[in-house]
Design a protein around this motif. Structure first.
Motif, PDB file in Angstrom:
ATOM      1  N   ALA A  66       0.803  -1.229   0.000  1.00  0.00           N
ATOM      2  CA  ALA A  66       0.000   0.000   0.000  1.00  0.00           C
ATOM      3  C   ALA A  66       0.831   1.273   0.000  1.00  0.00           C
ATOM      4  O   ALA A  66       0.262   2.362   0.028  1.00  0.00           O
ATOM      5  CB  ALA A  66      -0.937   0.008   1.203  1.00  0.00           C
ATOM      6  N   GLY A  67       2.157   1.171   0.004  1.00  0.00           N
ATOM      7  CA  GLY A  67       2.980   2.370   0.009  1.00  0.00           C
ATOM      8  C   GLY A  67       3.086   2.968   1.400  1.00  0.00           C
ATOM      9  O   GLY A  67       2.736   2.351   2.395  1.00  0.00           O
ATOM     10  N   ILE A  68       3.566   4.218   1.426  1.00  0.00           N
ATOM     11  CA  ILE A  68       3.804   4.874   2.714  1.00  0.00           C
ATOM     12  C   ILE A  68       2.742   5.928   3.022  1.00  0.00           C
ATOM     13  O   ILE A  68       2.927   6.754   3.916  1.00  0.00           O
ATOM     14  CB  ILE A  68       5.203   5.516   2.733  1.00  0.00           C
ATOM     15  CG1 ILE A  68       5.314   6.566   1.612  1.00  0.00           C
ATOM     16  CG2 ILE A  68       6.283   4.463   2.603  1.00  0.00           C
ATOM     17  CD1 ILE A  68       6.617   7.332   1.623  1.00  0.00           C
ATOM     18  N   GLY A  69       1.647   5.904   2.294  1.00  0.00           N
ATOM     19  CA  GLY A  69       0.601   6.887   2.527  1.00  0.00           C
ATOM     20  C   GLY A  69      -0.316   6.493   3.669  1.00  0.00           C
ATOM     21  O   GLY A  69      -0.023   5.607   4.475  1.00  0.00           O
ATOM     22  N   GLU A  70      -1.470   7.139   3.700  1.00  0.00           N
ATOM     23  CA  GLU A  70      -2.431   6.910   4.773  1.00  0.00           C
ATOM     24  C   GLU A  70      -3.035   5.514   4.699  1.00  0.00           C
ATOM     25  O   GLU A  70      -3.390   4.925   5.722  1.00  0.00           O
ATOM     26  CB  GLU A  70      -3.533   7.967   4.696  1.00  0.00           C
ATOM     27  CG  GLU A  70      -4.264   8.205   6.005  1.00  0.00           C
ATOM     28  CD  GLU A  70      -3.375   8.861   7.044  1.00  0.00           C
ATOM     29  OE1 GLU A  70      -3.604   8.615   8.243  1.00  0.00           O
ATOM     30  OE2 GLU A  70      -2.442   9.594   6.674  1.00  0.00           O
ATOM     31  N   GLN A  71      -3.134   4.973   3.496  1.00  0.00           N
ATOM     32  CA  GLN A  71      -3.732   3.648   3.354  1.00  0.00           C
ATOM     33  C   GLN A  71      -2.927   2.589   4.092  1.00  0.00           C
ATOM     34  O   GLN A  71      -3.502   1.679   4.709  1.00  0.00           O
ATOM     35  CB  GLN A  71      -3.834   3.283   1.867  1.00  0.00           C
ATOM     36  CG  GLN A  71      -4.803   4.157   1.079  1.00  0.00           C
ATOM     37  CD  GLN A  71      -4.843   3.766  -0.389  1.00  0.00           C
ATOM     38  OE1 GLN A  71      -4.037   2.966  -0.855  1.00  0.00           O
ATOM     39  NE2 GLN A  71      -5.781   4.347  -1.129  1.00  0.00           N
ATOM     40  N   GLY A  72      -1.607   2.688   4.021  1.00  0.00           N
ATOM     41  CA  GLY A  72      -0.772   1.695   4.690  1.00  0.00           C
ATOM     42  C   GLY A  72      -1.000   1.670   6.191  1.00  0.00           C
ATOM     43  O   GLY A  72      -1.053   0.590   6.803  1.00  0.00           O
ATOM     44  N   LYS A  73      -1.156   2.831   6.799  1.00  0.00           N
ATOM     45  CA  LYS A  73      -1.374   2.893   8.246  1.00  0.00           C
ATOM     46  C   LYS A  73      -2.727   2.299   8.617  1.00  0.00           C
ATOM     47  O   LYS A  73      -2.852   1.568   9.609  1.00  0.00           O
ATOM     48  CB  LYS A  73      -1.276   4.340   8.716  1.00  0.00           C
ATOM     49  CG  LYS A  73       0.053   5.010   8.371  1.00  0.00           C
ATOM     50  CD  LYS A  73       0.010   6.480   8.723  1.00  0.00           C
ATOM     51  CE  LYS A  73       1.268   7.184   8.241  1.00  0.00           C
ATOM     52  NZ  LYS A  73       1.475   7.094   6.780  1.00  0.00           N
ATOM     53  N   ILE A  74      -3.760   2.597   7.815  1.00  0.00           N
ATOM     54  CA  ILE A  74      -5.094   2.056   8.092  1.00  0.00           C
ATOM     55  C   ILE A  74      -5.082   0.540   7.935  1.00  0.00           C
ATOM     56  O   ILE A  74      -5.680  -0.192   8.748  1.00  0.00           O
ATOM     57  CB  ILE A  74      -6.130   2.695   7.155  1.00  0.00           C
ATOM     58  CG1 ILE A  74      -6.198   4.216   7.363  1.00  0.00           C
ATOM     59  CG2 ILE A  74      -7.499   2.065   7.375  1.00  0.00           C
ATOM     60  CD1 ILE A  74      -6.627   4.628   8.747  1.00  0.00           C
ATOM     61  N   ILE A  75      -4.400   0.038   6.911  1.00  0.00           N
ATOM     62  CA  ILE A  75      -4.349  -1.411   6.694  1.00  0.00           C
ATOM     63  C   ILE A  75      -3.655  -2.105   7.853  1.00  0.00           C
ATOM     64  O   ILE A  75      -4.082  -3.174   8.311  1.00  0.00           O
ATOM     65  CB  ILE A  75      -3.636  -1.719   5.358  1.00  0.00           C
ATOM     66  CG1 ILE A  75      -4.517  -1.294   4.176  1.00  0.00           C
ATOM     67  CG2 ILE A  75      -3.292  -3.200   5.253  1.00  0.00           C
ATOM     68  CD1 ILE A  75      -3.869  -1.459   2.826  1.00  0.00           C
ATOM     69  N   LEU A  76      -2.584  -1.513   8.358  1.00  0.00           N
ATOM     70  CA  LEU A  76      -1.868  -2.117   9.484  1.00  0.00           C
ATOM     71  C   LEU A  76      -2.765  -2.206  10.715  1.00  0.00           C
ATOM     72  O   LEU A  76      -2.805  -3.238  11.402  1.00  0.00           O
ATOM     73  CB  LEU A  76      -0.609  -1.310   9.792  1.00  0.00           C
ATOM     74  CG  LEU A  76       0.336  -1.899  10.835  1.00  0.00           C
ATOM     75  CD1 LEU A  76       0.905  -3.222  10.355  1.00  0.00           C
ATOM     76  CD2 LEU A  76       1.463  -0.929  11.154  1.00  0.00           C
ATOM     77  N   LEU A  77      -3.499  -1.147  11.001  1.00  0.00           N
ATOM     78  CA  LEU A  77      -4.417  -1.169  12.146  1.00  0.00           C
ATOM     79  C   LEU A  77      -5.603  -2.105  11.893  1.00  0.00           C
ATOM     80  O   LEU A  77      -6.101  -2.741  12.826  1.00  0.00           O
ATOM     81  CB  LEU A  77      -4.911   0.243  12.437  1.00  0.00           C
ATOM     82  CG  LEU A  77      -3.828   1.232  12.889  1.00  0.00           C
ATOM     83  CD1 LEU A  77      -4.384   2.642  12.943  1.00  0.00           C
ATOM     84  CD2 LEU A  77      -3.264   0.834  14.237  1.00  0.00           C
ATOM     85  N   PHE A  78      -6.031  -2.182  10.650  1.00  0.00           N
ATOM     86  CA  PHE A  78      -7.100  -3.122  10.285  1.00  0.00           C
ATOM     87  C   PHE A  78      -6.676  -4.561  10.564  1.00  0.00           C
ATOM     88  O   PHE A  78      -7.437  -5.351  11.157  1.00  0.00           O
ATOM     89  CB  PHE A  78      -7.452  -2.938   8.812  1.00  0.00           C
ATOM     90  CG  PHE A  78      -8.159  -4.108   8.194  1.00  0.00           C
ATOM     91  CD1 PHE A  78      -9.482  -4.379   8.488  1.00  0.00           C
ATOM     92  CD2 PHE A  78      -7.491  -4.945   7.303  1.00  0.00           C
ATOM     93  CE1 PHE A  78     -10.136  -5.467   7.921  1.00  0.00           C
ATOM     94  CE2 PHE A  78      -8.135  -6.033   6.738  1.00  0.00           C
ATOM     95  CZ  PHE A  78      -9.453  -6.294   7.045  1.00  0.00           C
TER      96      PHE A  78
END
Length: 443
Positions: A307-319
């Protein structure tokens, strides 16, 4: 050499644990003392006549064990008292402070032995100043003999090398060496405890002066409570790295809530499917049980690739941090439904949909709420790691940035904020559980 260094590090670690042991014992004794006092006061009060007090059996009954507010307040107060005592906080009277570092003037003597066997004593005047001031070494008369008196000035919690032969008539190059400190024999690699602290002879023959540090923590390791409070006020007013504290907190809270909700939306139906269908259980159980012990931090490189280093990556990790916990909680909730209730519903002519709606879901909600509280805690613990991935805003980003500059007060402030907000969310979820699942613990 590596084994020797490892041994020294283990020895220092053991010494640190031994120093911390009295603090922990004192904390436990304070808790026991306050518990005893509270029990005596409680017995003197009028007995309660509520539901719990009328129970004939309370030991082992979860519904009879509730958090004691007084004990909670005392626990927090004791923690802050210990924090203030071992940091020299101005909020506490001085008699409650733990012994602090040596600050002031003192002296020690060293004995020099020349190559021809002659010996002489010299005195070293030591001036130790605190972090807010700088003091020059005191002027001393060199005195008579082959060893000359000297002076040294250094800051508290610091050490300093003293080239004792810089003004002596004999030097280390001439074969002179130190054989005693304050009359106690010592050689290269040895040390002696003096009135001002520890004085060691290095392998090269110089003196290493280490003033006594006492039991208080240095500010870089643990600042006082008022220092953390002042930093909180400053950052709330001025922000940190051009971002306000409210923005940092809101970004972290947004990521945690979104990641948790996505994990719950996917995990709860998955758990229900695994609890109700042997085919779904066989298909997904290996995946869930495999991913459950994998820490979310180990997934960071994979999330960056995906997902790259954007906001999506952080949400996916918490998901991913919340997904497996919610799935297991829902599966356990379904598995824990008493079969007698299901049989009773079937005997009354209920369909599978009605059983799911009126029996399985209500009886599994307590387990799901418990899993939700655990998952939210894991998400809060993961948000710092999630914000390591090129985040510009967030409480984790603020903590990591402050750690690079050794701003311990900001780091502790961020940790406290994470704990307070996490505790507040947990209280909110407990309140929602009491409202939505009032039948929990009542059979």
């Amino acid at each position: 050499m590596i084994i020797s260094d490892l041994g020294q590090e283990l020895a220092q670690l053991g010494l640190g644990l031994l120093r911390a042991l009295p603090f922990m014992i004192g904390y436990v004794l304070l808790i026991l003392l306050f518990a005893l006092v509270w029990r005596l006061v409680k017995r003197a009060l009028t007995p309660r006549r509520d539901f719990t007090s009328l129970k004939t059996v309370t030991f082992g009954d979860e519904s009879a064990v509730v958090s004691n507010t007084v004990a909670s307040v005392i626990s927090v107060v004791v923690v802050f008292l210990l924090w203030g005592a071992f940091t020299g906080s101005a909020l506490l009277p001085r008699f409650l402070h733990a012994p602090g570092p040596f600050i002031g003037q003192g002296s020690f003597t060293y004995t020099v032995e020349a190559a021809d066997g002659r010996r002489d004593d010299a005195r070293v005047d030591v001036t130790v100043y605190d972090k807010d001031g700088v003091v020059d070494p005191a002027a001393v008369a060199p005195g008579e003999g082959i060893a000359k008196d000297d002076s040294i000035a250094l800051q508290a919690y610091r050490s300093k090398l003293l080239l004792w032969d810089a003004n002596d008539e004999v030097t280390r190059k001439d074969g002179a060496r130190i054989v005693a400190i304050d009359g106690k024999p010592v050689g290269p690699g040895g040390e002696v405890e003096t009135a001002i602290g520890r004085v060691a002879v290095t392998d090269k023959g110089t003196l290493n002066v280490v003033p006594a540090q006492g039991m208080q923590m240095e500010e870089i390791w643990l600042p006082a409570p008022e220092a953390v409070w002042h930093r909180l006020i400053t950052i709330w007013r001025d922000g940190y790295q051009n971002v306000t504290l409210a923005e940092h907190l809101s970004y972290s809270l947004f990521r945690v809530v979104v990641g948790f909700l996505l994990g719950a939306i996917v995990g709860i139906p998955l758990g229900y499917a695994m609890g109700l269908s042997d085919w779904f259980r066989g298909w997904f159980d290996p995946i869930v049980e495999f991913m459950r012990p994998v820490p979310p931090l180990a997934l960071i490189p994979l999330v960056i690739i995906w997902a790259g280093i954007g906001e999506q990556g952080k949400i996916i990790l918490l998901f991913l941090a919340a997904l497996w916990i919610m799935a297991i909680a829902a599966r356990s909730g379904v598995s824990g439904v008493k079969i007698s209730k299901v049989h009773a519903a079937y005997s009354l002519g209920a369909s599978k949909v009605q059983i799911l709606r009126h029996v399985i879901i209500p009886n599994s909600l307590p387990e799901i709420f418990t899993g939700a509280r655990v998952a939210m805690g894991v998400c809060w613990g993961t948000v710092v790691a999630a914000e390591l991935v090129a985040a510009e805003k967030g409480i984790g980003k603020m903590i990591v940035a402050a750690a690079k500059f050794q701003s311990t007060d900001i780091v502790i402030m961020g940790i406290i904020l994470i704990g307070v907000i996490g505790f507040g969310i947990d209280l909110l979820m407990r309140w929602a559980e009491r409202i939505l699942v009032p039948w929990k613990g009542k059979g």
